[in-house]
Design an enzyme around this catalytic site. Sequence first.
Site, PDB file in Angstrom:
ATOM      1  N   LYS A 137      -2.873  -2.111  -2.654  1.00 32.29           N
ATOM      2  CA  LYS A 137      -3.934  -1.593  -2.452  1.00 32.29           C
ATOM      3  C   LYS A 137      -3.551   0.011  -2.611  1.00 32.29           C
ATOM      4  O   LYS A 137      -2.737   0.263  -2.456  1.00 32.29           O
ATOM      5  CB  LYS A 137      -3.635  -0.951  -0.668  1.00 32.29           C
ATOM      6  CG  LYS A 137      -5.031  -0.968  -0.225  1.00 32.29           C
ATOM      7  CD  LYS A 137      -5.479  -0.768   1.516  1.00 32.29           C
ATOM      8  CE  LYS A 137      -6.284  -0.038   2.351  1.00 32.29           C
ATOM      9  NZ  LYS A 137      -7.015  -0.216   3.209  1.00 32.29           N
ATOM     10  N   GLU A 179       0.991  -1.018   0.156  1.00 37.32           N
ATOM     11  CA  GLU A 179      -0.312   0.579  -0.047  1.00 37.32           C
ATOM     12  C   GLU A 179       1.108   1.099  -0.137  1.00 37.32           C
ATOM     13  O   GLU A 179       1.505   2.170   1.173  1.00 37.32           O
ATOM     14  CB  GLU A 179      -1.189   0.390   1.222  1.00 37.32           C
ATOM     15  CG  GLU A 179      -2.037   1.459   1.165  1.00 37.32           C
ATOM     16  CD  GLU A 179      -2.386   1.407   2.481  1.00 37.32           C
ATOM     17  OE1 GLU A 179      -3.468   2.661   2.602  1.00 37.32           O
ATOM     18  OE2 GLU A 179      -2.585   0.491   3.203  1.00 37.32           O
TER      19      GLU A 179
END
Length: 296
Positions: A214, A178
Amino acid sequence: MTTVHAAMLDQIKSGQGFIAALDQSGGSTPKALKGYGIEADAFSNDEEMFALIHDMRSRIVTAPCFNGDKVIGAILFERTMDGDAGGKPVPALLWERGVVPFLKVDKGLEDEIDGVQLMKANPGLDDLCERAVAKGVFGTKMRSVVNLANPVGVNAIVEQQFAEAKRIAAHGLMPIIEPEVNIKSAERDGADRLLLQEITTALDSWEGAPVMLKLSLPAEAGLFQSLVDHPKVLRVVALSGGFARPEACTELAKNPGIIASFSRALLEDLRHQMSDEEFNASLGGAIKEIHAASVA
Protein backbone atom coordinates in the site's frame (compact mmCIF):
# COMPACT_ATOMS: atom_id res chain seq x y z
CA MET A 1 -5.49 -23.61 1.91
CA THR A 2 -9.18 -23.64 2.80
CA THR A 3 -11.84 -23.09 0.16
CA VAL A 4 -12.79 -19.77 1.80
CA HIS A 5 -9.17 -18.58 1.89
CA ALA A 6 -8.72 -19.56 -1.78
CA ALA A 7 -11.88 -17.64 -2.74
CA MET A 8 -10.69 -14.56 -0.82
CA LEU A 9 -7.27 -14.80 -2.46
CA ASP A 10 -8.91 -14.94 -5.88
CA GLN A 11 -11.11 -11.92 -5.11
CA ILE A 12 -8.10 -9.82 -4.03
CA LYS A 13 -5.87 -11.01 -6.87
CA SER A 14 -8.37 -10.73 -9.71
CA GLY A 15 -11.33 -8.67 -8.43
CA GLN A 16 -12.15 -5.54 -10.40
CA GLY A 17 -12.49 -2.97 -7.66
CA PHE A 18 -10.79 -1.36 -4.69
CA ILE A 19 -10.15 -1.84 -0.97
CA ALA A 20 -11.99 0.44 1.45
CA ALA A 21 -9.95 1.66 4.43
CA LEU A 22 -12.25 1.80 7.47
CA ASP A 23 -9.44 1.61 10.02
CA GLN A 24 -9.17 5.01 11.71
CA SER A 25 -7.89 4.23 15.21
CA GLY A 26 -7.95 6.09 18.53
CA GLY A 27 -5.85 9.08 17.47
CA SER A 28 -7.65 9.77 14.20
CA THR A 29 -11.21 8.90 15.32
CA PRO A 30 -12.24 12.41 16.54
CA LYS A 31 -11.18 13.86 13.18
CA ALA A 32 -13.11 11.13 11.32
CA LEU A 33 -16.21 11.81 13.43
CA LYS A 34 -15.93 15.57 12.86
CA GLY A 35 -15.79 14.94 9.11
CA TYR A 36 -18.94 12.84 9.53
CA GLY A 37 -20.69 15.78 11.25
CA ILE A 38 -20.27 14.65 14.87
CA GLU A 39 -18.50 17.23 17.06
CA ALA A 40 -16.28 16.40 20.05
CA ASP A 41 -18.99 17.47 22.54
CA ALA A 42 -21.15 14.52 21.39
CA PHE A 43 -19.02 12.08 23.45
CA SER A 44 -17.38 12.28 26.86
CA ASN A 45 -15.05 9.26 26.82
CA ASP A 46 -13.36 6.74 24.52
CA GLU A 47 -16.16 4.17 24.82
CA GLU A 48 -18.77 6.67 23.60
CA MET A 49 -16.42 7.86 20.84
CA PHE A 50 -15.76 4.32 19.60
CA ALA A 51 -19.48 3.50 19.74
CA LEU A 52 -20.19 6.46 17.45
CA ILE A 53 -17.50 5.50 14.93
CA HIS A 54 -18.76 1.90 15.02
CA ASP A 55 -22.25 3.15 14.16
CA MET A 56 -20.78 5.01 11.19
CA ARG A 57 -18.87 1.97 9.97
CA SER A 58 -21.91 -0.29 10.46
CA ARG A 59 -23.94 2.10 8.33
CA ILE A 60 -21.27 1.91 5.61
CA VAL A 61 -20.81 -1.87 5.54
CA THR A 62 -24.55 -2.59 5.59
CA ALA A 63 -25.30 -0.10 2.77
CA PRO A 64 -26.65 -1.86 -0.36
CA CYS A 65 -23.80 -0.48 -2.52
CA PHE A 66 -21.06 -1.83 -0.23
CA ASN A 67 -20.47 -5.22 -1.82
CA GLY A 68 -17.87 -7.20 -3.74
CA ASP A 69 -18.93 -5.91 -7.16
CA LYS A 70 -16.85 -2.76 -6.68
CA VAL A 71 -15.40 -3.04 -3.14
CA ILE A 72 -13.21 -6.15 -3.13
CA GLY A 73 -11.83 -5.69 0.40
CA ALA A 74 -12.09 -3.58 3.56
CA ILE A 75 -9.48 -2.79 6.21
CA LEU A 76 -10.91 -2.80 9.73
CA PHE A 77 -9.86 -1.32 13.06
CA GLU A 78 -9.52 -3.96 15.81
CA ARG A 79 -12.73 -2.88 17.57
CA THR A 80 -14.62 -3.07 14.26
CA MET A 81 -13.36 -6.63 13.71
CA ASP A 82 -14.62 -7.52 17.19
CA GLY A 83 -18.00 -5.82 16.69
CA ASP A 84 -21.24 -6.71 14.94
CA ALA A 85 -23.11 -5.03 12.08
CA GLY A 86 -26.47 -6.08 10.71
CA GLY A 87 -26.66 -8.65 13.53
CA LYS A 88 -23.48 -10.47 12.40
CA PRO A 89 -19.76 -10.27 13.22
CA VAL A 90 -18.33 -7.63 10.85
CA PRO A 91 -15.79 -9.92 9.07
CA ALA A 92 -18.52 -12.52 8.39
CA LEU A 93 -20.96 -9.85 7.14
CA LEU A 94 -18.31 -8.45 4.79
CA TRP A 95 -17.42 -11.81 3.28
CA GLU A 96 -21.10 -12.67 2.80
CA ARG A 97 -21.17 -9.58 0.57
CA GLY A 98 -18.00 -10.60 -1.29
CA VAL A 99 -15.80 -8.07 0.54
CA VAL A 100 -12.53 -9.54 1.89
CA PRO A 101 -11.77 -8.46 5.50
CA PHE A 102 -8.34 -7.10 6.50
CA LEU A 103 -7.21 -5.83 9.91
CA LYS A 104 -5.03 -2.84 10.82
CA VAL A 105 -2.42 -4.30 13.20
CA ASP A 106 0.11 -1.53 13.88
CA LYS A 107 0.10 0.40 17.17
CA GLY A 108 0.88 3.82 15.73
CA LEU A 109 4.05 5.73 14.89
CA GLU A 110 7.29 6.56 16.66
CA ASP A 111 8.65 10.13 16.56
CA GLU A 112 10.58 11.02 13.42
CA ILE A 113 14.20 9.82 13.17
CA ASP A 114 16.28 9.99 9.97
CA GLY A 115 13.33 11.53 8.12
CA VAL A 116 10.93 8.66 8.83
CA GLN A 117 8.45 7.48 11.44
CA LEU A 118 8.81 3.80 12.22
CA MET A 119 6.00 1.73 13.73
CA LYS A 120 5.86 1.42 17.50
CA ALA A 121 6.92 -1.94 18.96
CA ASN A 122 4.09 -4.48 18.75
CA PRO A 123 4.68 -7.34 21.20
CA GLY A 124 1.03 -8.44 20.96
CA LEU A 125 1.12 -8.91 17.17
CA ASP A 126 1.10 -12.73 17.21
CA ASP A 127 -1.89 -12.88 19.57
CA LEU A 128 -3.75 -10.33 17.44
CA CYS A 129 -3.02 -12.35 14.29
CA GLU A 130 -4.40 -15.50 15.94
CA ARG A 131 -7.60 -13.66 16.88
CA ALA A 132 -7.90 -12.30 13.34
CA VAL A 133 -7.56 -15.77 11.82
CA ALA A 134 -10.24 -17.09 14.20
CA LYS A 135 -12.60 -14.33 13.07
CA GLY A 136 -12.17 -15.09 9.36
CA VAL A 137 -9.86 -12.18 8.50
CA PHE A 138 -7.76 -12.64 5.34
CA GLY A 139 -4.93 -10.18 5.85
CA THR A 140 -3.43 -7.28 7.77
CA LYS A 141 -2.22 -3.73 7.21
CA MET A 142 0.50 -1.77 9.00
CA ARG A 143 1.59 1.81 8.34
CA SER A 144 4.79 3.76 8.72
CA VAL A 145 5.66 7.15 7.20
CA VAL A 146 8.50 8.52 5.05
CA ASN A 147 8.84 12.30 5.37
CA LEU A 148 12.24 12.83 3.75
CA ALA A 149 14.41 11.14 1.11
CA ASN A 150 16.85 9.83 3.72
CA PRO A 151 18.48 6.52 2.64
CA VAL A 152 19.12 5.39 6.24
CA GLY A 153 15.53 6.10 7.28
CA VAL A 154 13.92 4.53 4.21
CA ASN A 155 16.03 1.40 4.63
CA ALA A 156 14.95 1.15 8.29
CA ILE A 157 11.26 1.56 7.34
CA VAL A 158 11.39 -1.22 4.73
CA GLU A 159 13.39 -3.57 6.97
CA GLN A 160 10.86 -3.14 9.79
CA GLN A 161 7.86 -3.59 7.48
CA PHE A 162 9.19 -6.82 5.96
CA ALA A 163 10.24 -8.22 9.36
CA GLU A 164 6.69 -7.70 10.66
CA ALA A 165 5.26 -9.09 7.40
CA LYS A 166 7.21 -12.30 8.03
CA ARG A 167 5.59 -12.66 11.49
CA ILE A 168 2.14 -12.03 9.98
CA ALA A 169 2.59 -14.43 7.05
CA ALA A 170 3.55 -17.17 9.51
CA HIS A 171 -0.09 -17.09 10.70
CA GLY A 172 -1.36 -17.64 7.16
CA LEU A 173 -2.45 -14.01 6.83
CA MET A 174 -1.77 -11.74 3.85
CA PRO A 175 0.38 -8.75 4.93
CA ILE A 176 -0.25 -5.35 3.37
CA ILE A 177 3.02 -3.45 3.72
CA GLU A 178 2.37 0.32 3.94
CA PRO A 179 5.39 2.64 4.00
CA GLU A 180 3.52 5.88 3.22
CA VAL A 181 5.44 8.72 1.56
CA ASN A 182 4.15 12.06 2.83
CA ILE A 183 2.70 13.68 -0.33
CA LYS A 184 3.37 17.14 1.17
CA SER A 185 7.10 16.41 1.48
CA ALA A 186 9.47 18.70 -0.47
CA GLU A 187 11.47 15.50 -1.15
CA ARG A 188 8.51 13.40 -2.29
CA ASP A 189 9.95 12.26 -5.64
CA GLY A 190 13.31 11.36 -4.10
CA ALA A 191 11.55 9.45 -1.31
CA ASP A 192 9.44 7.55 -3.90
CA ARG A 193 12.61 6.46 -5.72
CA LEU A 194 14.48 5.40 -2.59
CA LEU A 195 11.42 3.44 -1.45
CA LEU A 196 11.12 1.71 -4.83
CA GLN A 197 14.75 0.65 -4.62
CA GLU A 198 14.51 -0.64 -1.03
CA ILE A 199 11.21 -2.48 -1.58
CA THR A 200 12.55 -4.14 -4.75
CA THR A 201 15.62 -5.38 -2.84
CA ALA A 202 13.42 -6.70 -0.01
CA LEU A 203 11.04 -8.43 -2.44
CA ASP A 204 13.89 -10.08 -4.35
CA SER A 205 15.02 -11.80 -1.15
CA TRP A 206 11.48 -12.48 0.22
CA GLU A 207 10.77 -16.17 0.71
CA GLY A 208 7.19 -17.30 0.81
CA ALA A 209 3.86 -16.35 -0.73
CA PRO A 210 3.43 -12.93 -2.38
CA VAL A 211 2.66 -9.89 -0.23
CA MET A 212 0.65 -6.72 -0.91
CA LEU A 213 1.91 -3.15 -0.96
CA LYS A 214 0.00 0.00 0.00
CA LEU A 215 1.83 3.06 -1.29
CA SER A 216 1.31 6.78 -1.76
CA LEU A 217 0.60 7.68 -5.37
CA PRO A 218 4.04 8.53 -6.82
CA ALA A 219 5.03 12.04 -7.93
CA GLU A 220 5.98 10.51 -11.29
CA ALA A 221 3.08 8.53 -12.74
CA GLY A 222 3.95 4.91 -13.48
CA LEU A 223 7.05 4.87 -11.24
CA PHE A 224 5.86 1.77 -9.36
CA GLN A 225 5.00 -0.33 -12.43
CA SER A 226 7.85 -2.77 -11.67
CA LEU A 227 6.24 -3.43 -8.26
CA VAL A 228 2.82 -4.02 -9.87
CA ASP A 229 4.50 -6.59 -12.14
CA HIS A 230 6.74 -8.17 -9.47
CA PRO A 231 6.09 -11.92 -8.96
CA LYS A 232 6.27 -11.51 -5.16
CA VAL A 233 3.51 -8.86 -5.15
CA LEU A 234 -0.14 -9.96 -5.18
CA ARG A 235 -1.51 -6.43 -5.57
CA VAL A 236 -0.40 -2.82 -5.20
CA VAL A 237 -2.98 -0.51 -3.63
CA ALA A 238 -2.77 3.25 -3.11
CA LEU A 239 -3.76 5.48 -0.23
CA SER A 240 -5.30 8.89 -0.89
CA GLY A 241 -2.73 10.51 1.41
CA GLY A 242 -4.60 13.77 1.87
CA PHE A 243 -5.76 14.25 -1.72
CA ALA A 244 -9.49 14.98 -1.99
CA ARG A 245 -11.37 12.31 -3.94
CA PRO A 246 -11.39 13.96 -7.42
CA GLU A 247 -7.63 14.54 -7.31
CA ALA A 248 -6.91 11.14 -5.74
CA CYS A 249 -8.91 9.43 -8.51
CA THR A 250 -7.16 11.47 -11.23
CA GLU A 251 -3.72 10.55 -9.83
CA LEU A 252 -4.71 6.90 -9.39
CA ALA A 253 -5.90 6.56 -12.99
CA LYS A 254 -2.41 7.62 -14.16
CA ASN A 255 -0.96 4.46 -12.56
CA PRO A 256 -2.36 1.37 -14.34
CA GLY A 257 -2.51 -1.80 -12.27
CA ILE A 258 -2.69 0.05 -8.94
CA ILE A 259 -6.07 0.09 -7.21
CA ALA A 260 -7.38 2.39 -4.50
CA SER A 261 -7.37 1.77 -0.78
CA PHE A 262 -8.88 5.10 0.22
CA SER A 263 -10.19 6.22 3.59
CA ARG A 264 -10.83 9.96 3.72
CA ALA A 265 -11.42 10.18 -0.05
CA LEU A 266 -14.09 7.47 0.25
CA LEU A 267 -15.91 8.93 3.27
CA GLU A 268 -15.49 12.68 2.77
CA ASP A 269 -19.07 13.43 1.67
CA LEU A 270 -20.87 11.23 4.23
CA ARG A 271 -22.71 12.95 7.10
CA HIS A 272 -24.38 11.59 10.22
CA GLN A 273 -27.43 13.79 9.55
CA MET A 274 -28.20 12.25 6.13
CA SER A 275 -31.28 10.10 5.63
CA ASP A 276 -30.51 6.51 4.65
CA GLU A 277 -31.49 7.35 1.08
CA GLU A 278 -29.08 10.32 0.96
CA PHE A 279 -26.32 8.36 2.71
CA ASN A 280 -26.57 5.38 0.36
CA ALA A 281 -26.67 7.64 -2.72
CA SER A 282 -23.60 9.59 -1.56
CA LEU A 283 -21.62 6.45 -0.64
CA GLY A 284 -22.68 4.78 -3.89
CA GLY A 285 -21.43 7.76 -5.89
CA ALA A 286 -18.06 7.71 -4.12
CA ILE A 287 -17.71 3.95 -4.65
CA LYS A 288 -18.53 4.30 -8.35
CA GLU A 289 -15.97 7.09 -8.80
CA ILE A 290 -13.14 5.28 -6.97
CA HIS A 291 -13.96 1.99 -8.71
CA ALA A 292 -13.73 3.68 -12.13
CA ALA A 293 -10.29 5.11 -11.30
CA SER A 294 -9.11 1.73 -9.98
CA VAL A 295 -10.03 -0.18 -13.12
CA ALA A 296 -9.08 2.61 -15.58
